[in-house]
Design an enzyme around this catalytic site. Structure first.
Site, PDB file in Angstrom:
ATOM      1  NE  ARG A 284      -3.474  -2.593  -0.040  1.00 28.93           N
ATOM      2  CZ  ARG A 284      -2.980  -3.549  -0.631  1.00 28.93           C
ATOM      3  NH1 ARG A 284      -1.835  -3.421  -1.564  1.00 28.93           N
ATOM      4  NH2 ARG A 284      -3.764  -4.695  -0.811  1.00 28.93           N
TER       5      ARG A 284
ATOM      6  CB  CYS B 251      -8.198  -2.087   4.826  1.00 32.84           C
ATOM      7  SG  CYS B 251      -9.072  -3.750   4.604  1.00 32.84           S
TER       8      CYS B 251
ATOM      9  CD  GLU C 272      -4.877  -0.245   3.094  1.00 34.31           C
ATOM     10  OE1 GLU C 272      -4.501  -1.184   3.848  1.00 34.31           O
ATOM     11  OE2 GLU C 272      -5.318  -0.479   2.015  1.00 34.31           O
TER      12      GLU C 272
HETATM   13  C1  LIG Z   1     -15.227  -0.215  -0.606  1.00 39.92           C
HETATM   14  C2  LIG Z   1     -13.746   0.180  -0.663  1.00 39.92           C
HETATM   15  C3  LIG Z   1     -12.996  -0.841  -0.939  1.00 39.92           C
HETATM   16  C4  LIG Z   1     -11.608  -0.845  -1.107  1.00 39.92           C
HETATM   17  N1  LIG Z   1     -10.773  -1.837  -1.272  1.00 39.92           N
HETATM   18  C5  LIG Z   1      -9.531  -1.905  -1.497  1.00 39.92           C
HETATM   19  C6  LIG Z   1      -8.657  -3.087  -1.915  1.00 39.92           C
HETATM   20  O1  LIG Z   1      -9.293  -4.260  -1.994  1.00 39.92           O
HETATM   21  N2  LIG Z   1      -7.252  -2.893  -2.134  1.00 39.92           N
HETATM   22  C7  LIG Z   1      -6.814  -1.647  -1.876  1.00 39.92           C
HETATM   23  O2  LIG Z   1      -5.645  -1.495  -2.079  1.00 39.92           O
HETATM   24  N3  LIG Z   1      -7.595  -0.764  -1.523  1.00 39.92           N
HETATM   25  C8  LIG Z   1      -8.864  -0.558  -1.588  1.00 39.92           C
HETATM   26  N4  LIG Z   1      -9.361   0.458  -1.364  1.00 39.92           N
HETATM   27  C9  LIG Z   1      -8.891   1.738  -1.048  1.00 39.92           C
HETATM   28  C10 LIG Z   1      -8.838   2.598  -2.156  1.00 39.92           C
HETATM   29  O3  LIG Z   1      -9.748   2.488  -3.056  1.00 39.92           O
HETATM   30  C11 LIG Z   1      -7.181   2.708  -3.048  1.00 39.92           C
HETATM   31  O4  LIG Z   1      -6.245   2.938  -2.038  1.00 39.92           O
HETATM   32  C12 LIG Z   1      -7.255   3.461  -4.274  1.00 39.92           C
HETATM   33  O5  LIG Z   1      -6.354   2.955  -4.845  1.00 39.92           O
HETATM   34  C13 LIG Z   1      -7.189   4.838  -3.889  1.00 39.92           C
HETATM   35  O6  LIG Z   1      -7.461   5.452  -5.084  1.00 39.92           O
HETATM   36  P1  LIG Z   1      -7.950   7.094  -5.018  1.00 39.92           P
HETATM   37  O7  LIG Z   1      -7.797   7.439  -6.483  1.00 39.92           O
HETATM   38  O8  LIG Z   1      -9.353   7.013  -4.540  1.00 39.92           O
HETATM   39  O9  LIG Z   1      -6.795   7.844  -4.482  1.00 39.92           O
HETATM   40  P2  LIG Z   1      -7.164   8.855  -3.174  1.00 39.92           P
HETATM   41  O10 LIG Z   1      -7.999   8.337  -2.165  1.00 39.92           O
HETATM   42  O11 LIG Z   1      -7.490  10.437  -3.909  1.00 39.92           O
HETATM   43  O12 LIG Z   1      -5.576   9.215  -2.735  1.00 39.92           O
HETATM   44  C14 LIG Z   1      -4.901   8.259  -2.128  1.00 39.92           C
HETATM   45  C15 LIG Z   1      -3.436   8.529  -2.212  1.00 39.92           C
HETATM   46  O13 LIG Z   1      -2.988   8.521  -3.525  1.00 39.92           O
HETATM   47  C16 LIG Z   1      -2.385   9.880  -3.956  1.00 39.92           C
HETATM   48  N5  LIG Z   1      -2.966  10.065  -5.136  1.00 39.92           N
HETATM   49  C17 LIG Z   1      -4.022   9.963  -5.818  1.00 39.92           C
HETATM   50  N6  LIG Z   1      -4.086  10.316  -7.072  1.00 39.92           N
HETATM   51  C18 LIG Z   1      -2.754  10.585  -7.274  1.00 39.92           C
HETATM   52  C19 LIG Z   1      -1.977  10.757  -8.374  1.00 39.92           C
HETATM   53  N7  LIG Z   1      -2.616  11.166  -9.851  1.00 39.92           N
HETATM   54  N8  LIG Z   1      -0.641  11.117  -8.584  1.00 39.92           N
HETATM   55  C20 LIG Z   1       0.199  10.891  -7.436  1.00 39.92           C
HETATM   56  N9  LIG Z   1      -0.648  10.737  -6.175  1.00 39.92           N
HETATM   57  C21 LIG Z   1      -1.969  10.562  -6.012  1.00 39.92           C
HETATM   58  C22 LIG Z   1      -3.314  10.945  -2.976  1.00 39.92           C
HETATM   59  O14 LIG Z   1      -2.204  11.868  -2.791  1.00 39.92           O
HETATM   60  C23 LIG Z   1      -3.012   9.887  -1.409  1.00 39.92           C
HETATM   61  O15 LIG Z   1      -1.863  10.068  -0.731  1.00 39.92           O
HETATM   62  C24 LIG Z   1     -10.996   0.464  -0.990  1.00 39.92           C
HETATM   63  C25 LIG Z   1     -11.640   1.453  -0.825  1.00 39.92           C
HETATM   64  C26 LIG Z   1     -13.059   1.384  -0.438  1.00 39.92           C
HETATM   65  C27 LIG Z   1     -13.982   2.627  -0.350  1.00 39.92           C
END
Ligand SMILES: Cc1cc2nc3c(=O)[nH]c(=O)nc-3n(C[C@H](O)[C@H](O)[C@H](O)COP(=O)(O)OP(=O)(O)OC[C@H]3O[C@@H](n4cnc5c(N)ncnc54)[C@H](O)[C@@H]3O)c2cc1C
Length: 303
Positions: free
Chosen positions: A171, A227, A298
């Site tokens: 992660r 998580c 996380e």
């Molecule tokens: C119901 C649910 C289930 C989930 N299941 C999983 C799972 O099974 N496995 C898992 O790993 N995660 C899971 N997640 C967590 C999440 O979806 C992941 O971590 C996802 O990859 C985050 O992407 P985001 O675009 O929403 O990032 P954000 O939440 O917007 O940002 C997360 C981090 O990434 C950085 N970031 C975002 N975009 C960029 C970019 N373009 N360039 C540089 N940095 C960036 C941000 O600065 C921040 O530090 C889950 C979440 C939910 C709500």
């Protein structure tokens, strides 16, 4: 202004899957990757003037954001790039903007008959967020299929970074270069993945199976950020430790640890970040007392 737009303080409760968070000071929305430098300059100027820091926002599905007026200037993407596909023998090289939802990419890959992402079904983030977090489930993570990414850094400007330029962790991910910090120090604008050919029906079957399993064991429709804590060890998942410490279903105001999966913190409607942090502190203490593990977040806490 070309290549990016300046917007007044976005309400982060509306931009996060947990539905929590106050207003950032401003948002810089990048619409063309080649203007990333100018966009970052603008964001940093605004942040400096107002004692804030710059953060990169994807689809907000891994964020816990405090309430109030936040000392943050948000950089987001609105690139509208679509997907490009190149075939190389039995492989498919798929390239998309980092703002593309991971789910959309999975659906396209499936219909084109390219396999490798099925285990990520149900993860709600963007492609850029998935790279920054090295998102994964069921034994697969984004690093497994990454070929390269177009990134912007202060030191190197806009450049194509190969998969080997990144150091992936559980992660998280950082750049290998000397002096680069955590993922927040590079902005991902495009992601290029390498997948293998497979029958679309079999890909869809696997995705549906993964989704069914998640649906049965996780509150996927709740307002959460996935998580909350990292698993201290694969054989000691945080959810189990929380359960053993009696946290499953524990509530504080409008926030609770899910009755379905103790490692999901849910906003049941009127929750607040303060309540979430109270539960997090309580859980850490209880787990440490019960099993000796100190749980690491996380989710990313802003600010
Ligand atoms: C119901 C649910 C289930 C989930 N299941 C999983 C799972 O099974 N496995 C898992 O790993 N995660 C899971 N997640 C967590 C999440 O979806 C992941 O971590 C996802 O990859 C985050 O992407 P985001 O675009 O929403 O990032 P954000 O939440 O917007 O940002 C997360 C981090 O990434 C950085 N970031 C975002 N975009 C960029 C970019 N373009 N360039 C540089 N940095 C960036 C941000 O600065 C921040 O530090 C889950 C979440 C939910 C709500």
């Amino acid at each position: 202004m070309k290549g990016y737009a300046l917007l007044e303080g976005p309400c982060l409760a509306r931009r996060t899957t947990m539905g929590l968070g106050g207003d950032a000071l401003a948002e810089v929305r990048l619409t063309e990757a080649r203007f990333a430098g100018e966009a970052l300059d603008a964001a940093e100027r605004l942040a400096r003037d107002r004692g804030a820091r710059v953060v990169f926002l994807g689809r907000g599905s891994n964020l816990l954001v405090r309430e109030g007026t936040l000392p943050l200037v948000v950089v987001s993407l609105d690139l509208g790039l679509g997907l490009s596909v190149r075939r190389e023998g039995g492989r498919g090289i798929l390239r998309a903007g980092a703002d593309m939802p991971l789910a959309a990419l999975l659906a396209r890959a499936a219909s084109l008959g390219f396999s490798g992402l099925e285990a990520l079904a149900g993860i709600p983030g963007s492609l850029g967020g998935a790279l920054a977090m090295n998102a994964g489930s069921f034994g697969t993570c984004l690093a497994d299929v990454l070929r390269s990414a177009l990134i912007f850094t202060r030191e190197g400007g806009l450049r194509e970074a190969e998969a080997g330029d990144f150091v992936f962790a559980y992660r998280g991910c950082r750049l290998r270069e000397e002096g680069s910090g955590p993922a927040a120090d590079f902005l991902v604008t495009e992601v290029c993945l390498e997948l293998v050919r497979k029958d679309p029906a079999r890909i869809r079957e696997r995705m549906a199976e993964v989704f069914r399993q998640k649906q049965a064991g996780q509150p996927i429709a709740a307002r959460s950020a996935g998580c909350v804590f990292k698993n201290p060890r694969p054989e000691r998942p945080a959810g189990r430790l929380l359960e053993e410490a009696g946290l499953r279903g524990r509530r504080c105001g409008g926030m609770r640890f899910s009755p379905l999966h103790a490692n999901f913190l849910e906003n049941t409607g009127e929750g607040s970040c303060a309540q979430a942090l109270e539960l997090i502190a309580l859980a850490r203490e209880a787990v440490e007392r019960q099993s000796g593990f100190s749980l690491e977040l996380e989710v990313r806490l802003w600010p």
